[in-house]
Design an enzyme around this catalytic site. Sequence first.
Site, PDB file in Angstrom:
ATOM      1  N   ASP A 273     -25.195  40.677  -4.113  1.00  0.00           N
ATOM      2  CA  ASP A 273     -24.477  39.654  -4.874  1.00  0.00           C
ATOM      3  C   ASP A 273     -25.272  39.324  -6.133  1.00  0.00           C
ATOM      4  O   ASP A 273     -26.190  38.519  -6.099  1.00  0.00           O
ATOM      5  CB  ASP A 273     -24.279  38.402  -4.005  1.00  0.00           C
ATOM      6  N   LYS A 280     -26.446  35.750 -11.810  1.00  0.00           N
ATOM      7  CA  LYS A 280     -27.499  34.893 -11.263  1.00  0.00           C
ATOM      8  C   LYS A 280     -28.762  35.010 -12.110  1.00  0.00           C
ATOM      9  O   LYS A 280     -28.972  36.040 -12.753  1.00  0.00           O
ATOM     10  CB  LYS A 280     -27.831  35.340  -9.828  1.00  0.00           C
ATOM     11  N   ARG A 354     -16.214  33.456  -0.594  1.00  0.00           N
ATOM     12  CA  ARG A 354     -14.956  32.846  -0.122  1.00  0.00           C
ATOM     13  C   ARG A 354     -13.749  33.662  -0.542  1.00  0.00           C
ATOM     14  O   ARG A 354     -12.720  33.670   0.125  1.00  0.00           O
ATOM     15  CB  ARG A 354     -14.892  31.398  -0.624  1.00  0.00           C
TER      16      ARG A 354
HETATM   17  N1  BES Z   1     -24.494  34.296  -1.657  1.00  0.00           N
HETATM   18  C1  BES Z   1     -24.482  33.101  -2.403  1.00  0.00           C
HETATM   19  C2  BES Z   1     -25.009  31.899  -1.626  1.00  0.00           C
HETATM   20  C3  BES Z   1     -26.486  31.888  -1.397  1.00  0.00           C
HETATM   21  C4  BES Z   1     -27.344  31.458  -2.401  1.00  0.00           C
HETATM   22  C5  BES Z   1     -27.009  32.263  -0.203  1.00  0.00           C
HETATM   23  C6  BES Z   1     -28.706  31.435  -2.188  1.00  0.00           C
HETATM   24  C7  BES Z   1     -28.366  32.230   0.022  1.00  0.00           C
HETATM   25  C8  BES Z   1     -29.232  31.833  -0.979  1.00  0.00           C
HETATM   26  C9  BES Z   1     -23.061  32.756  -2.840  1.00  0.00           C
HETATM   27  O1  BES Z   1     -22.253  33.842  -3.114  1.00  0.00           O
HETATM   28  C10 BES Z   1     -23.172  31.969  -4.092  1.00  0.00           C
HETATM   29  O2  BES Z   1     -23.618  32.512  -5.057  1.00  0.00           O
HETATM   30  N2  BES Z   1     -22.779  30.704  -4.038  1.00  0.00           N
HETATM   31  C11 BES Z   1     -22.876  29.844  -5.152  1.00  0.00           C
HETATM   32  C12 BES Z   1     -21.616  29.028  -5.191  1.00  0.00           C
HETATM   33  C13 BES Z   1     -21.464  28.243  -6.453  1.00  0.00           C
HETATM   34  C14 BES Z   1     -21.204  29.168  -7.624  1.00  0.00           C
HETATM   35  C15 BES Z   1     -20.314  27.285  -6.280  1.00  0.00           C
HETATM   36  C16 BES Z   1     -24.107  28.952  -4.954  1.00  0.00           C
HETATM   37  O3  BES Z   1     -24.391  28.564  -3.826  1.00  0.00           O
HETATM   38  O4  BES Z   1     -24.800  28.701  -5.933  1.00  0.00           O
HETATM   39 ZN    ZN Z   2     -22.706  35.574  -2.160  1.00  0.00          ZN
HETATM   40 MN    MN Z   3     -22.449  34.502  -5.104  1.00  0.00          MN
END
Ligand code: BES
Ligand code: ZN
Ligand code: MN
Length: 501
Positions: A273, A280, A354
């Site tokens: 991801d 990111k 999601r």
């Molecule tokens: N896979 C990530 C969530 C995550 C982040 C898991 C850090 C473990 C460690 C997920 O896909 C994500 O990026 N979520 C975002 C959501 C936001 C954009 C609303 C997050 O948590 O920052």
């Molecule tokens: Zn993710």
């Molecule tokens: Mn993500």
Amino acid sequence: MEFNVKSGSPEKQRSACIVVGVYEPRRLSGVAEQLDAISEGYISNLLRRGDLEGKAGQMLLLHHVPNVLSERVLLVGCGKERELDERQYKQIIAKTIQTLNETGSMEAVCFLTELHVKGRDTYWKVRQAVETSQDTLYTFLQLKTKKGEPRRPLRKIVFNVPTRRELTVGEKAVEHGLAIAKGVKVTKDVANMPPNICNPAYLWEQAQQMAEEYDSVSVEVVNEANMKDLGMNSYLAVGRGSENESLMSIIHHKGGADDQAPLVLVGKGLTFDSGGISLKPGDGMDEMKYDMGGAASVLGVMHTVAALNLPINVIGVLAGCENMPDANAYRPGDILTTMSGQTVEVLNTDAEGRLVLCDALTYVERFDPETVVDVATLTGACIIALGKHATGLMSTHNPLAHELLNASEQASDRAWRLPLWDDYQEQLESPFADMANIGGRPAGSITAGCFLSRFTKKYNWAHLDIAGTAWNSGKNKGATGRPVPMLAQFLMNRAGLGAED
Ligand code: BES
Ligand code: ZN
Ligand code: MN
């Protein structure tokens, strides 16, 4: 590793090492006292001289203790007798196993399973000892050219139970513990695999291998062409920027009658991801290889289910996908029509889990499931809320939530419930589509759960956010295998499998 249970007295054991507890301050456990008696006070003498206080986790390895048949005696500090709780017990077992593995005892007889642990019985103590041992001895060395393994590793351990009457539950505990440990190991191996090897096709290969290993298991796959026909546009959108094809692998374990409604587990399988166009930051981005931890734990728990041949029907879904930025990638602003027909405005391509899960959750309606549990490294917010200690549990069905919390408690694999009140749903409103894919910073884990809840109306459903529990960061970086113990326990309970069977 080989595990056995026995009910014997310490002075009769002829082993490479015999492991006994010492409480704080310098107080011998019953078993240690027996060894002390035959060695004419050898052990109590050492304690008096101050060699071991008995603090939890202290280790003292003795050789050639007079009149003791075993080559070595490992004295293990257990802390204050009345304060020994489950957390401490697991830490003590882990430290013991580590010590044995590093000090040349290839086999050992361990009496720590006889210690009194608050609120726990022999079945639990032996099962945890097996699970903790396997967890401690785990290594991931496939990709190292110099393996650096111990010269004389621990190969066999016997856990002692207080009475012969408890041998049967002890043996059950070993069997169950090994099946769970197998699931945990599979999960760790797949999750630790780097993203240039572990892609959606790799997950599919793991599923196929399972089908060869167990008679009860069959597998199928949904590829991008199939997804297109099914209208899984949301799932497809996430994978569009990747060269690796999105593949949803489906594992069927048939242990129940044909007409028995299945239990379905759906795992988020983002093999990497990057965040996509909402890229990111670079720091620690490598850890996003673990974003398939949900799928890995579903694969792992299916191994446990098949190994125990549970008499129920269970379906595991590995929602494999890769989130990458590319000229063809989906973008913020896009509006997607999900398989359910509901539309979603993408506000952040990093809230991709999601979008994959919602279509997978609609897809599984075809199995007429009794219950669906999804497992996902879904939100960073869950780490802020619960840290690495507890999995976030959300559910729209109270009995299911309680059942899962109960399993988590039994298996000592912590989970904590967060609410899914309607009040939070408002945060997902969009002016252009039925909903947005993010709900802002407040209660980020809950709004993610709320998003999923809109796709799970046809069955009883729970969601596990394992963002904090699936792996460890920092210098002991690695997959944990969670929440396999909790899910395995939940399914064992459903199958009516206890300490007696
Ligand atoms: N896979 C990530 C969530 C995550 C982040 C898991 C850090 C473990 C460690 C997920 O896909 C994500 O990026 N979520 C975002 C959501 C936001 C954009 C609303 C997050 O948590 O920052
Ligand atoms: Zn993710
Ligand atoms: Mn993500």
